[in-house]
Scaffold this motif. Structure first.
Motif, mmCIF file in Angstrom:
data_model
loop_
_atom_site.group_PDB
_atom_site.id
_atom_site.type_symbol
_atom_site.label_atom_id
_atom_site.label_comp_id
_atom_site.label_asym_id
_atom_site.label_seq_id
_atom_site.Cartn_x
_atom_site.Cartn_y
_atom_site.Cartn_z
ATOM 1 N N ALA A 127 0.775 -1.072 0.065
ATOM 2 C CA ALA A 127 0.031 -0.127 -0.096
ATOM 3 C C ALA A 127 0.935 1.367 -0.051
ATOM 4 O O ALA A 127 0.329 2.570 -0.499
ATOM 5 C CB ALA A 127 -0.942 0.078 1.152
ATOM 6 N N GLN A 128 2.108 1.087 0.245
ATOM 7 C CA GLN A 128 3.094 2.401 0.482
ATOM 8 C C GLN A 128 3.831 2.585 -0.899
ATOM 9 O O GLN A 128 4.313 3.489 -1.133
ATOM 10 C CB GLN A 128 4.219 2.220 1.622
ATOM 11 C CG GLN A 128 3.638 1.571 2.794
ATOM 12 C CD GLN A 128 2.425 2.719 3.429
ATOM 13 O OE1 GLN A 128 2.580 3.952 3.195
ATOM 14 N NE2 GLN A 128 1.302 2.033 4.030
ATOM 15 N N LEU A 129 4.076 1.595 -1.882
ATOM 16 C CA LEU A 129 4.553 1.790 -3.086
ATOM 17 C C LEU A 129 3.744 2.396 -4.112
ATOM 18 O O LEU A 129 2.484 2.151 -4.220
ATOM 19 C CB LEU A 129 4.927 0.175 -3.686
ATOM 20 C CG LEU A 129 5.870 -0.442 -2.537
ATOM 21 C CD1 LEU A 129 6.130 -1.859 -3.266
ATOM 22 C CD2 LEU A 129 7.192 0.329 -2.319
ATOM 23 N N PRO A 130 4.405 3.399 -4.852
ATOM 24 C CA PRO A 130 3.648 3.877 -5.942
ATOM 25 C C PRO A 130 3.072 3.039 -7.060
ATOM 26 O O PRO A 130 3.729 2.023 -6.981
ATOM 27 C CB PRO A 130 4.694 4.666 -6.529
ATOM 28 C CG PRO A 130 5.907 5.078 -5.493
ATOM 29 C CD PRO A 130 5.848 3.970 -4.646
ATOM 30 N N ASN A 182 8.560 -0.836 -9.581
ATOM 31 C CA ASN A 182 8.903 -2.066 -10.356
ATOM 32 C C ASN A 182 8.935 -3.069 -9.269
ATOM 33 O O ASN A 182 8.910 -4.175 -9.712
ATOM 34 C CB ASN A 182 10.347 -1.912 -11.055
ATOM 35 C CG ASN A 182 10.481 -0.964 -12.071
ATOM 36 O OD1 ASN A 182 9.509 -0.808 -12.686
ATOM 37 N ND2 ASN A 182 11.603 -0.208 -12.114
ATOM 38 N N SER A 183 8.974 -2.626 -7.982
ATOM 39 C CA SER A 183 9.032 -3.977 -6.817
ATOM 40 C C SER A 183 7.681 -4.390 -6.645
ATOM 41 O O SER A 183 7.709 -5.322 -5.875
ATOM 42 C CB SER A 183 9.802 -3.569 -5.835
ATOM 43 O OG SER A 183 9.183 -2.399 -5.042
ATOM 44 N N ARG A 184 6.826 -3.943 -7.074
ATOM 45 C CA ARG A 184 5.418 -4.165 -6.631
ATOM 46 C C ARG A 184 5.139 -5.440 -7.274
ATOM 47 O O ARG A 184 4.451 -6.518 -6.746
ATOM 48 C CB ARG A 184 4.384 -3.361 -7.335
ATOM 49 C CG ARG A 184 4.240 -1.738 -6.772
ATOM 50 C CD ARG A 184 3.238 -0.987 -7.283
ATOM 51 N NE ARG A 184 1.845 -1.529 -6.945
ATOM 52 C CZ ARG A 184 0.975 -1.168 -5.993
ATOM 53 N NH1 ARG A 184 1.689 -0.361 -5.021
ATOM 54 N NH2 ARG A 184 -0.056 -1.709 -5.813
ATOM 55 N N ALA A 185 5.615 -5.841 -8.416
ATOM 56 C CA ALA A 185 5.214 -7.066 -9.093
ATOM 57 C C ALA A 185 5.992 -8.362 -8.150
ATOM 58 O O ALA A 185 5.265 -9.310 -7.793
ATOM 59 C CB ALA A 185 5.877 -7.388 -10.453
#
Length: 395
Positions: free
Chosen positions: A249-252, A256-259
């Motif tokens: 929830a904190q990542l934009p 790229n690290s969301r995946a």
């Protein structure tokens, strides 16, 4: 460094010129003085010869006076234009000694008090590193040259982590915290390095560091990610899912690290199902759109802070979840959920009924301000978009 030493040598030559040029001028003056003394001696000798010739009767008094006048004119002609020698109280040895000591003392003082190592580091950092090892060596020299710089130590710790030197990184982050204070991000980096330095063994020290980091900042990403890793390694898959969802929830949206993080959540969910468990549903955050009433819009400044938060209707007065924006960003739609909790023990999902509040504070204080807007009590499970207008003076 060659150009630096050439410039330093040129400056030393200029300094020496102030000592040596007066000496050379003094020698010239000495030569002029010696020539004058010789002319005076020749004059005296000529006058003595004329006197002898008079005593022998060769010259009369008139001829003697004429000879003396001629000798005097010749003396004046020879000494014309010669400056009066200036006496030096220093003598010759002292300027020579100073000419020797100036460069020696200058180099010695620079080597002791100067910053040749920092000059060389600046030149190195102006060129891109050829490898991570090269960058690490530069950062090590920078840390040695500036041991009290928390920024230099921080980047050195990150470089050590990139090289899997977690034990060295943990020591560096500990020094960084001692210099910069117990900031949440630094505590999270220290905890992560210590965890890997201990061969992925969870310890009371790591637990204390992550607890402190999240108490200071519930959204501290390194601690959330580390707690998720430790929970996964300990087969506490639901905890891992919860921590990683909070981190997600904190990542934009374009990070790229969301995946990769979502992949970790999916693997934890599969492991949980394989062990006979079920994945707890993730609570949907409350969505609220905040805007200004026309009369407030005319008075508020674009730089004024706007605090948007949810607080329990029957519970502690502290906000359960909060976000901060500015008047210039309004109208805006935000989400408030457990990931925005001000304190881990006070989560939005722990209270059945909440009130949404938006406050404008010119001083940047969340507890007091100039204008405010409040919603009616709402169930914390509400998923529909809520409209909130800041329209009243904050009393």
């Amino acid at each position: 460094m060659i150009d630096f030493w050439l410039a330093a040598g040129l400056l030393l030559l200029i300094a020496l010129s102030f000592l040596l040029i007066p000496m050379l001028r003094g020698r010239r003056a000495q030569r002029e003085e010696d020539r004058t003394a010789l002319n005076v001696a020749l004059y005296q000798e000529r006058v003595a010869e004329l006197q002898v010739q008079q005593d022998e009767g060769v010259l009369n008094n008139a001829q003697l006076d004429t000879g003396r006048a001629e000798a005097a004119r010749e003396l004046l002609a020879d000494t014309e234009g010669v400056e009066k020698p200036r006496e030096s109280r220093l003598g010759k040895p002292l300027p020579l000694l100073a000419a020797f000591l100036v460069p020696v003392l200058g180099v010695a003082l620079y080597l002791h008090y100067g910053a040749s190592d920092k000059v060389e580091l600046t030149r190195e950092f102006s060129q891109p590193p050829v490898s991570i090892e090269d960058m690490t060596r530069r950062l090590e020299r920078a840390a040695a040259a500036q041991p009290d710089s928390p920024e230099g130590l921080y980047f050195l710790g990150r470089a050590y982590m990139a090289q899997d030197r977690s034990a060295d990184a943990a020591k560096i982050f500990e020094r960084t915290v001692a210099l910069a204070g117990r900031q949440p991000e630094l505590l999270g980096q220290w905890a992560q390095a210590q965890y890997f330095a201990d061969d992925k063994q969870w310890s009371p020290k790591v637990q204390a560091l992550t607890d402190e980091a999240l108490k200071l900042d519930p959204k501290e990403v390194t601690s959330l990610g580390l707690l998720g890793i430790a929970a996964f390694e300990g087969q506490r898959y639901q905890e891992a899912i919860d921590y990683w969802n909070r981190l997600l929830a904190q990542l934009p949206p374009d990070d790229n690290s969301r995946a990769a993080l979502q992949g970790g959540i999916d693997r934890a969910a599969e492991k949980l199902k394989e062990s006979g468990g079920t994945v707890a549903p993730q609570k949907t955050a409350m969505k609220v759109r905040v805007d200004l009433a026309p009369d407030v819009k005319a008075k508020a400044l674009p730089t004024d802070s706007v605090f948007i938060f949810a607080r329990a209707v029957n519970g502690p007065p502290a906000p359960l979840a909060a976000k901060r924006v500015t008047v210039a960003e309004l109208p805006i739609t935000v989400e408030l959920g457990d990931a925005d909790a001000m304190m881990p023990q006070l989560k939005l999902s722990n209270f059945p009924e909440v009130q949404l509040v938006a406050r404008i504070s010119r001083a940047g204080q969340p507890t007091t301000g100039e204008w405010i807007g409040r919603s009616q009590p709402l169930a914390s499970t509400t998923t529909a978009l809520q409209q909130l207008t800041i329209d009243s003076p904050d009393k």
